[in-house]
Design a protein around this motif. Structure first.
Motif, PDB file in Angstrom:
ATOM      1  N   MET A   1       0.896  -1.090  -0.358  1.00 42.86           N
ATOM      2  CA  MET A   1       0.192   0.327   0.019  1.00 42.86           C
ATOM      3  C   MET A   1       0.672   0.865   0.179  1.00 42.86           C
ATOM      4  O   MET A   1       2.452   1.417   0.287  1.00 42.86           O
ATOM      5  CB  MET A   1      -1.048  -0.149   0.363  1.00 42.86           C
ATOM      6  CG  MET A   1      -1.680  -0.838   1.220  1.00 42.86           C
ATOM      7  SD  MET A   1      -3.293  -0.875   3.032  1.00 42.86           S
ATOM      8  CE  MET A   1      -1.498  -1.508   3.579  1.00 42.86           C
ATOM      9  N   LYS A   2       0.505   2.338  -0.282  1.00 39.01           N
ATOM     10  CA  LYS A   2       0.919   3.507  -0.481  1.00 39.01           C
ATOM     11  C   LYS A   2      -0.120   4.725   0.064  1.00 39.01           C
ATOM     12  O   LYS A   2      -1.364   4.242  -0.406  1.00 39.01           O
ATOM     13  CB  LYS A   2       1.486   3.621  -1.801  1.00 39.01           C
ATOM     14  CG  LYS A   2       2.299   3.128  -2.825  1.00 39.01           C
ATOM     15  CD  LYS A   2       3.942   2.910  -2.163  1.00 39.01           C
ATOM     16  CE  LYS A   2       4.066   1.845  -3.139  1.00 39.01           C
ATOM     17  NZ  LYS A   2       5.306   1.275  -2.828  1.00 39.01           N
ATOM     18  N   VAL A  61      -3.930  10.631   0.996  1.00 40.47           N
ATOM     19  CA  VAL A  61      -4.686   9.073   0.563  1.00 40.47           C
ATOM     20  C   VAL A  61      -4.322   7.854   0.593  1.00 40.47           C
ATOM     21  O   VAL A  61      -3.029   7.341  -0.083  1.00 40.47           O
ATOM     22  CB  VAL A  61      -5.432   9.408  -1.140  1.00 40.47           C
ATOM     23  CG1 VAL A  61      -4.954   9.325  -2.070  1.00 40.47           C
ATOM     24  CG2 VAL A  61      -6.714   8.132  -1.151  1.00 40.47           C
ATOM     25  N   VAL A  62      -5.092   6.493   1.116  1.00 40.66           N
ATOM     26  CA  VAL A  62      -4.022   5.292   0.852  1.00 40.66           C
ATOM     27  C   VAL A  62      -4.096   4.428   0.134  1.00 40.66           C
ATOM     28  O   VAL A  62      -5.908   3.998  -0.314  1.00 40.66           O
ATOM     29  CB  VAL A  62      -4.272   4.494   2.513  1.00 40.66           C
ATOM     30  CG1 VAL A  62      -2.906   3.184   2.226  1.00 40.66           C
ATOM     31  CG2 VAL A  62      -2.992   5.513   3.141  1.00 40.66           C
ATOM     32  N   VAL A  63      -3.940   4.470  -1.166  1.00 42.46           N
ATOM     33  CA  VAL A  63      -4.232   3.511  -2.212  1.00 42.46           C
ATOM     34  C   VAL A  63      -3.428   1.993  -1.960  1.00 42.46           C
ATOM     35  O   VAL A  63      -1.978   2.056  -1.600  1.00 42.46           O
ATOM     36  CB  VAL A  63      -4.000   3.777  -3.500  1.00 42.46           C
ATOM     37  CG1 VAL A  63      -4.907   5.438  -3.527  1.00 42.46           C
ATOM     38  CG2 VAL A  63      -2.923   4.666  -3.671  1.00 42.46           C
ATOM     39  N   LYS A  64      -3.640   0.854  -2.667  1.00 48.88           N
ATOM     40  CA  LYS A  64      -2.903  -0.195  -3.344  1.00 48.88           C
ATOM     41  C   LYS A  64      -1.817  -0.039  -4.235  1.00 48.88           C
ATOM     42  O   LYS A  64      -1.940   1.011  -5.210  1.00 48.88           O
ATOM     43  CB  LYS A  64      -4.022  -1.490  -3.965  1.00 48.88           C
ATOM     44  CG  LYS A  64      -5.311  -1.381  -3.388  1.00 48.88           C
ATOM     45  CD  LYS A  64      -5.628  -2.404  -4.118  1.00 48.88           C
ATOM     46  CE  LYS A  64      -7.442  -3.164  -3.321  1.00 48.88           C
ATOM     47  NZ  LYS A  64      -7.975  -4.198  -4.097  1.00 48.88           N
ATOM     48  N   ASP A  65      -0.452  -0.472  -4.034  1.00 47.69           N
ATOM     49  CA  ASP A  65       0.162  -0.422  -4.661  1.00 47.69           C
ATOM     50  C   ASP A  65       0.230  -0.036  -6.526  1.00 47.69           C
ATOM     51  O   ASP A  65       0.708   1.071  -6.866  1.00 47.69           O
ATOM     52  CB  ASP A  65       1.466  -1.391  -4.562  1.00 47.69           C
ATOM     53  CG  ASP A  65       2.247  -1.723  -3.363  1.00 47.69           C
ATOM     54  OD1 ASP A  65       1.770  -0.748  -2.771  1.00 47.69           O
ATOM     55  OD2 ASP A  65       2.529  -2.629  -2.799  1.00 47.69           O
ATOM     56  N   VAL A  92       3.348   2.139   2.823  1.00 50.45           N
ATOM     57  CA  VAL A  92       2.672   1.595   4.273  1.00 50.45           C
ATOM     58  C   VAL A  92       2.331   0.233   4.922  1.00 50.45           C
ATOM     59  O   VAL A  92       2.771  -0.720   3.490  1.00 50.45           O
ATOM     60  CB  VAL A  92       0.885   1.937   4.241  1.00 50.45           C
ATOM     61  CG1 VAL A  92      -0.182   1.728   5.183  1.00 50.45           C
ATOM     62  CG2 VAL A  92       0.588   3.909   4.048  1.00 50.45           C
ATOM     63  N   HIS A  93       3.951   0.217   5.939  1.00 47.25           N
ATOM     64  CA  HIS A  93       3.418  -1.320   6.112  1.00 47.25           C
ATOM     65  C   HIS A  93       2.240  -1.885   6.275  1.00 47.25           C
ATOM     66  O   HIS A  93       2.083  -3.840   5.888  1.00 47.25           O
ATOM     67  CB  HIS A  93       4.951  -1.187   7.045  1.00 47.25           C
ATOM     68  CG  HIS A  93       5.643  -1.035   6.411  1.00 47.25           C
ATOM     69  ND1 HIS A  93       6.728  -1.669   5.436  1.00 47.25           N
ATOM     70  CD2 HIS A  93       6.795  -0.002   6.698  1.00 47.25           C
ATOM     71  CE1 HIS A  93       7.572  -0.359   5.148  1.00 47.25           C
ATOM     72  NE2 HIS A  93       7.710   0.047   5.227  1.00 47.25           N
ATOM     73  N   SER A  94       1.385  -1.250   6.922  1.00 46.24           N
ATOM     74  CA  SER A  94       0.318  -2.164   7.608  1.00 46.24           C
ATOM     75  C   SER A  94      -0.987  -1.244   8.008  1.00 46.24           C
ATOM     76  O   SER A  94      -0.364  -0.134   8.332  1.00 46.24           O
ATOM     77  CB  SER A  94       1.132  -2.764   8.902  1.00 46.24           C
ATOM     78  OG  SER A  94       1.113  -2.157  10.214  1.00 46.24           O
ATOM     79  N   ALA A  95      -2.094  -1.447   8.304  1.00 46.44           N
ATOM     80  CA  ALA A  95      -2.898  -0.642   8.248  1.00 46.44           C
ATOM     81  C   ALA A  95      -4.262  -1.375   9.066  1.00 46.44           C
ATOM     82  O   ALA A  95      -4.023  -2.561   8.835  1.00 46.44           O
ATOM     83  CB  ALA A  95      -3.854   0.238   6.897  1.00 46.44           C
ATOM     84  N   ARG A 103      -7.417  -6.266   8.284  1.00 41.65           N
ATOM     85  CA  ARG A 103      -5.305  -5.922   7.940  1.00 41.65           C
ATOM     86  C   ARG A 103      -5.790  -5.699   6.406  1.00 41.65           C
ATOM     87  O   ARG A 103      -5.444  -6.372   6.167  1.00 41.65           O
ATOM     88  CB  ARG A 103      -4.960  -6.780   9.022  1.00 41.65           C
ATOM     89  CG  ARG A 103      -5.052  -6.210  10.466  1.00 41.65           C
ATOM     90  CD  ARG A 103      -4.445  -7.208  11.197  1.00 41.65           C
ATOM     91  NE  ARG A 103      -4.903  -7.327  12.477  1.00 41.65           N
ATOM     92  CZ  ARG A 103      -3.881  -6.880  13.353  1.00 41.65           C
ATOM     93  NH1 ARG A 103      -2.720  -6.360  13.481  1.00 41.65           N
ATOM     94  NH2 ARG A 103      -4.003  -6.916  14.797  1.00 41.65           N
ATOM     95  N   GLY A 104      -4.686  -5.072   6.496  1.00 42.04           N
ATOM     96  CA  GLY A 104      -3.767  -4.562   5.253  1.00 42.04           C
ATOM     97  C   GLY A 104      -5.147  -4.162   3.881  1.00 42.04           C
ATOM     98  O   GLY A 104      -5.516  -3.501   4.703  1.00 42.04           O
TER      99      GLY A 104
END
Length: 108
Positions: A1-2, A61-65, A92-95, A103-104
């Motif tokens: 994730m980024k 914003v957090v998005v998939k790679d 982003v290593h974890s969420a 998670r993730g």
């Protein structure tokens, strides 16, 4: 994730929101901030001064790679202009979702 962090002039918030919404990324957050870029001397009435802090908006914003590059390119195409700004891309290593405990990538 980024996590994509976008620092832009206030007037660009609507444009950033539209790009992010069109990318089907899920949610986003924004904050009103103040900051300054590189120090540049300016002259007003013959007086030398250095601008202090300028109001800006910070969007996160957090998005998939696999979504990150296309989203960044669309943001660059839409937001780039003479008023400037910055985009930062952070791994982003974890969420974790507080409500569902997922998670993730399931979080986004």
């Amino acid at each position: 994730m980024k996590r994509i962090e976008i620092i832009i002039p206030d007037r660009k918030l609507k444009d950033a929101n539209e790009v992010i919404r069109d990318a089907n990324t899920g949610g986003m957050s924004y904050y009103r901030i103040e900051g300054r870029g590189g120090i540049k001397a300016e002259y007003a009435s013959g007086t030398h001064y250095i601008p202090e802090f300028i109001p800006r908006i910070k969007v996160e914003v957090v998005v998939k790679d696999e979504q990150a590059e296309e989203l960044v390119n669309n943001l660059l195409d839409t937001l780039g202009d003479e008023l400037g700004g910055k985009i930062f891309i952070v791994d982003v290593h974890s969420a974790i979702d507080l409500n569902t405990r997922k998670r993730g990538e399931a979080v986004i």
